[in-house]
Design an enzyme around this catalytic site. Structure first.
Site, PDB file in Angstrom:
ATOM      1  N   ASP A  96      78.184   8.732  15.900  1.00 50.27           N
ATOM      2  CA  ASP A  96      78.048   7.517  16.817  1.00 50.27           C
ATOM      3  C   ASP A  96      78.156   8.106  18.269  1.00 50.27           C
ATOM      4  OD1 ASP A  96      80.782   8.760  16.327  1.00 50.27           O
ATOM      5  OD2 ASP A  96      81.423   7.306  17.803  1.00 50.27           O
ATOM      6  N   ASN A 117      84.320  14.523  20.399  1.00 54.20           N
ATOM      7  CA  ASN A 117      85.229  15.712  19.763  1.00 54.20           C
ATOM      8  C   ASN A 117      84.604  16.242  18.407  1.00 54.20           C
ATOM      9  OD1 ASN A 117      87.009  15.572  21.914  1.00 54.20           O
ATOM     10  ND2 ASN A 117      88.220  14.217  20.989  1.00 54.20           N
TER      11      ASN A 117
END
Length: 193
Positions: A96, A117
């Site tokens: 995403d 992350n």
């Protein structure tokens, strides 16, 4: 295995996260597996995998979803790359992307992690950021909503209407990178609709 590709779909485990924006990467590898009638199997690398082919006689695809959380995707990605002898230039990560509007895709190799992350952890574990990324746009949150809440929220009713097309387009983008190379895939995917 010269022409083996590792396709990592990023997301978080369990039903709580299944339909969230952060799990769109896993939705894409699910689509690739389902289009081939394949089911997921547990792998010792801490991931679920599907071993399949782009097409009969074509490149081998190892589709993968980490069993852990997004920010620990690197360990399973590196372990699978080692197990299947896949170099970083044959790794495609589907994830995403806040900085791309919903319903848009961008393809690239390398670059920074942009605060993602999962990408940060994979680049660290592979010891290079030089892997392909299929960046699936989820857009920025409205108003002052915390981006962390936004990515862990489910797609809106309006977004859910076009989500299957977005997921299908992203799956096709993965196949294009494998079959035609990144530049040709970018020319097709980034062209105005």
């Amino acid at each position: 295995m010269a022409d083996t590709w590792l396709i990592m779909g990023l997301g978080n485990p369990g039903p709580r996260y299944e339909r969230t924006r952060h799990n769109v990467g896993q939705m894409v590898v699910d689509e690739l597996a389902s289009n081939r009638g394949e089911s997921w199997k547990q792998h010792k690398a801490g991931a679920r995998v599907v071993e399949t082919w782009l097409r009969p006689g074509g490149p081998k695809l190892v589709l993968a979803k980490s069993n852990g959380y997004m920010n620990t995707s690197g360990g399973p990605a590196a372990a699978l790359a080692k197990f299947y002898s896949v170099a970083p230039d044959r790794v495609i990560v589907v994830h995403d992307e806040l900085d791309i509007p919903f319903d848009a895709l961008k393809l690239k190799v390398g670059g920074g992690h942009g605060g993602h992350n999962g990408i940060r952890d994979i680049a660290k574990a592979l010891d290079t950021p030089q892997f392909a990324r299929v960046r699936v746009g989820i857009g920025r949150p409205p108003g002052r909503q915390d981006p962390a809440d936004w990515v862990l929220g489910e797609f809106s009713a309006t977004e859910r209407k076009t989500l299957p097309i977005l997921v299908s387009d992203a799956a096709e983008a993965v196949e294009l990178i494998v079959s035609d190379g990144l530049t040709a895939a970018q020319q097709k995917v980034h062209a105005p609709r």
